[in-house]
Design a protein around this motif. Sequence first.
Motif, PDB file in Angstrom:
ATOM      1  N   LEU A 251       0.815  -1.213   0.000  1.00 49.80           N
ATOM      2  CA  LEU A 251       0.000   0.000   0.000  1.00 49.80           C
ATOM      3  C   LEU A 251       0.851   1.267   0.000  1.00 49.80           C
ATOM      4  O   LEU A 251       0.355   2.347  -0.321  1.00 49.80           O
ATOM      5  CB  LEU A 251      -0.923   0.011   1.225  1.00 49.80           C
ATOM      6  N   ASP A 252       2.113   1.134   0.406  1.00 49.48           N
ATOM      7  CA  ASP A 252       3.029   2.277   0.455  1.00 49.48           C
ATOM      8  C   ASP A 252       2.479   3.378   1.362  1.00 49.48           C
ATOM      9  O   ASP A 252       2.380   4.545   0.975  1.00 49.48           O
ATOM     10  CB  ASP A 252       3.289   2.824  -0.951  1.00 49.48           C
TER      11      ASP A 252
ATOM     12  N   ILE B 120      -8.020  -7.721   9.296  1.00 56.26           N
ATOM     13  CA  ILE B 120      -7.091  -6.600   9.143  1.00 56.26           C
ATOM     14  C   ILE B 120      -6.770  -6.378   7.667  1.00 56.26           C
ATOM     15  O   ILE B 120      -6.755  -5.244   7.178  1.00 56.26           O
ATOM     16  CB  ILE B 120      -5.802  -6.853   9.947  1.00 56.26           C
ATOM     17  N   ALA B 121      -6.508  -7.468   6.958  1.00 61.63           N
ATOM     18  CA  ALA B 121      -6.160  -7.356   5.539  1.00 61.63           C
ATOM     19  C   ALA B 121      -7.286  -6.698   4.747  1.00 61.63           C
ATOM     20  O   ALA B 121      -7.051  -5.802   3.922  1.00 61.63           O
ATOM     21  CB  ALA B 121      -5.849  -8.737   4.968  1.00 61.63           C
ATOM     22  N   ARG B 122      -8.514  -7.116   4.997  1.00 63.21           N
ATOM     23  CA  ARG B 122      -9.649  -6.556   4.261  1.00 63.21           C
ATOM     24  C   ARG B 122      -9.867  -5.089   4.637  1.00 63.21           C
ATOM     25  O   ARG B 122     -10.226  -4.266   3.787  1.00 63.21           O
ATOM     26  CB  ARG B 122     -10.921  -7.370   4.508  1.00 63.21           C
ATOM     27  N   TYR B 123      -9.652  -4.762   5.890  1.00 56.20           N
ATOM     28  CA  TYR B 123      -9.798  -3.372   6.332  1.00 56.20           C
ATOM     29  C   TYR B 123      -8.783  -2.481   5.622  1.00 56.20           C
ATOM     30  O   TYR B 123      -9.135  -1.415   5.084  1.00 56.20           O
ATOM     31  CB  TYR B 123      -9.607  -3.290   7.846  1.00 56.20           C
ATOM     32  N   LEU B 124      -7.538  -2.915   5.608  1.00 60.12           N
ATOM     33  CA  LEU B 124      -6.492  -2.116   4.973  1.00 60.12           C
ATOM     34  C   LEU B 124      -6.754  -1.941   3.480  1.00 60.12           C
ATOM     35  O   LEU B 124      -6.668  -0.835   2.944  1.00 60.12           O
ATOM     36  CB  LEU B 124      -5.132  -2.778   5.189  1.00 60.12           C
TER      37      LEU B 124
ATOM     38  N   PRO C 255      -8.681   1.536  -1.976  1.00 64.72           N
ATOM     39  CA  PRO C 255      -9.255   0.790  -3.105  1.00 64.72           C
ATOM     40  C   PRO C 255      -8.490   0.948  -4.411  1.00 64.72           C
ATOM     41  O   PRO C 255      -8.558   0.064  -5.272  1.00 64.72           O
ATOM     42  CB  PRO C 255     -10.672   1.371  -3.217  1.00 64.72           C
ATOM     43  N   ASP C 256      -7.753   2.042  -4.554  1.00 71.72           N
ATOM     44  CA  ASP C 256      -7.044   2.269  -5.817  1.00 71.72           C
ATOM     45  C   ASP C 256      -5.939   1.243  -6.060  1.00 71.72           C
ATOM     46  O   ASP C 256      -5.476   1.092  -7.193  1.00 71.72           O
ATOM     47  CB  ASP C 256      -6.439   3.675  -5.846  1.00 71.72           C
ATOM     48  N   THR C 257      -5.520   0.545  -5.009  1.00 67.41           N
ATOM     49  CA  THR C 257      -4.454  -0.440  -5.175  1.00 67.41           C
ATOM     50  C   THR C 257      -4.946  -1.715  -5.851  1.00 67.41           C
ATOM     51  O   THR C 257      -4.146  -2.488  -6.374  1.00 67.41           O
ATOM     52  CB  THR C 257      -3.855  -0.826  -3.810  1.00 67.41           C
ATOM     53  N   GLY C 258      -6.257  -1.959  -5.801  1.00 64.40           N
ATOM     54  CA  GLY C 258      -6.805  -3.162  -6.415  1.00 64.40           C
ATOM     55  C   GLY C 258      -6.601  -4.426  -5.604  1.00 64.40           C
ATOM     56  O   GLY C 258      -6.916  -5.524  -6.072  1.00 64.40           O
ATOM     57  N   LEU C 259      -6.086  -4.301  -4.385  1.00 66.59           N
ATOM     58  CA  LEU C 259      -5.854  -5.493  -3.571  1.00 66.59           C
ATOM     59  C   LEU C 259      -7.153  -6.192  -3.179  1.00 66.59           C
ATOM     60  O   LEU C 259      -7.167  -7.402  -2.934  1.00 66.59           O
ATOM     61  CB  LEU C 259      -5.070  -5.127  -2.307  1.00 66.59           C
TER      62      LEU C 259
ATOM     63  N   THR D 297      -3.730  -9.435  -5.766  1.00 66.30           N
ATOM     64  CA  THR D 297      -4.728  -9.101  -4.751  1.00 66.30           C
ATOM     65  C   THR D 297      -4.338  -9.699  -3.402  1.00 66.30           C
ATOM     66  O   THR D 297      -3.298 -10.359  -3.268  1.00 66.30           O
ATOM     67  CB  THR D 297      -6.119  -9.646  -5.138  1.00 66.30           C
ATOM     68  N   LEU D 298      -5.214  -9.500  -2.425  1.00 59.06           N
ATOM     69  CA  LEU D 298      -5.013 -10.116  -1.114  1.00 59.06           C
ATOM     70  C   LEU D 298      -4.897 -11.630  -1.219  1.00 59.06           C
ATOM     71  O   LEU D 298      -4.201 -12.264  -0.412  1.00 59.06           O
ATOM     72  CB  LEU D 298      -6.182  -9.777  -0.182  1.00 59.06           C
ATOM     73  N   ALA D 299      -5.569 -12.208  -2.197  1.00 62.33           N
ATOM     74  CA  ALA D 299      -5.501 -13.659  -2.368  1.00 62.33           C
ATOM     75  C   ALA D 299      -4.063 -14.119  -2.560  1.00 62.33           C
ATOM     76  O   ALA D 299      -3.652 -15.167  -2.036  1.00 62.33           O
ATOM     77  CB  ALA D 299      -6.358 -14.085  -3.560  1.00 62.33           C
ATOM     78  N   ASP D 300      -3.278 -13.340  -3.280  1.00 65.23           N
ATOM     79  CA  ASP D 300      -1.883 -13.710  -3.531  1.00 65.23           C
ATOM     80  C   ASP D 300      -1.033 -13.578  -2.277  1.00 65.23           C
ATOM     81  O   ASP D 300      -0.141 -14.394  -2.035  1.00 65.23           O
ATOM     82  CB  ASP D 300      -1.320 -12.843  -4.657  1.00 65.23           C
TER      83      ASP D 300
END
Length: 210
Positions: free
Chosen positions: A25-26, A71-75, A80-84, A161-164
């Motif tokens: 997310l930087d 936590i991951a979903r919250y972040l 949203p612009d990151t596409g995670l 994405t978060l899946a990875d």
Amino acid sequence: MSSPYVLWGAPRSRSTRLAWILEELDVEWTWNPISFRNGEHRAAAFLAMNPAGKVPVLQHGELVLSESTAIARYLAARHPDTGLLPPEGTSAGAIVDRWLSFVTTELEQALWTKAKHTFALPAKLRVEAVRGTAEAEFKRAAAVAHTMFGTGPYAAGDTFTLADVFLAHTCSWSRSGKLWDRLSPELQEYARAQLARPAYQRAVEIESGP
């Protein structure tokens, strides 16, 4: 100005996922290591944040949140612009959520079960036969993960994405459980590629400390 994120965790634990995500997310964040060996997870101040005495724990302003998936979903939802994390109600979002559920309840659970009955539990509570069952469950789950993988370079398609994060990190854990060879060659190659990402490398370096 938004408050910085504060992450409590331990190296080579589920908190690594969150450190990785924060680096992807930087954003500004602080790493607060918790020593299980020194019993810091049982300190009153930490138990006030997470009564389970486990990591990771994220603090963001007045919010204190435990459980790595939450936590991951919250972040990701906050950025949203990151596409995670694809938008709610989309097929892409559903596929990512399916992976998060599968990794934590099937793939990771088998690894953690083996770990508990190898070193994490007190010796009197360990059951040697359970380790064999856990290995068989991991082999089955790894085969399912291979089948679930689509045609894209990433778990959920063409986008990281978060899946990875969850899948590659859990695959890396299989090395310590001596189960890496239960992964298909394709999953091994995939995991190596994700773990080579600069954000993951920075996260591991931060967790390891000076």
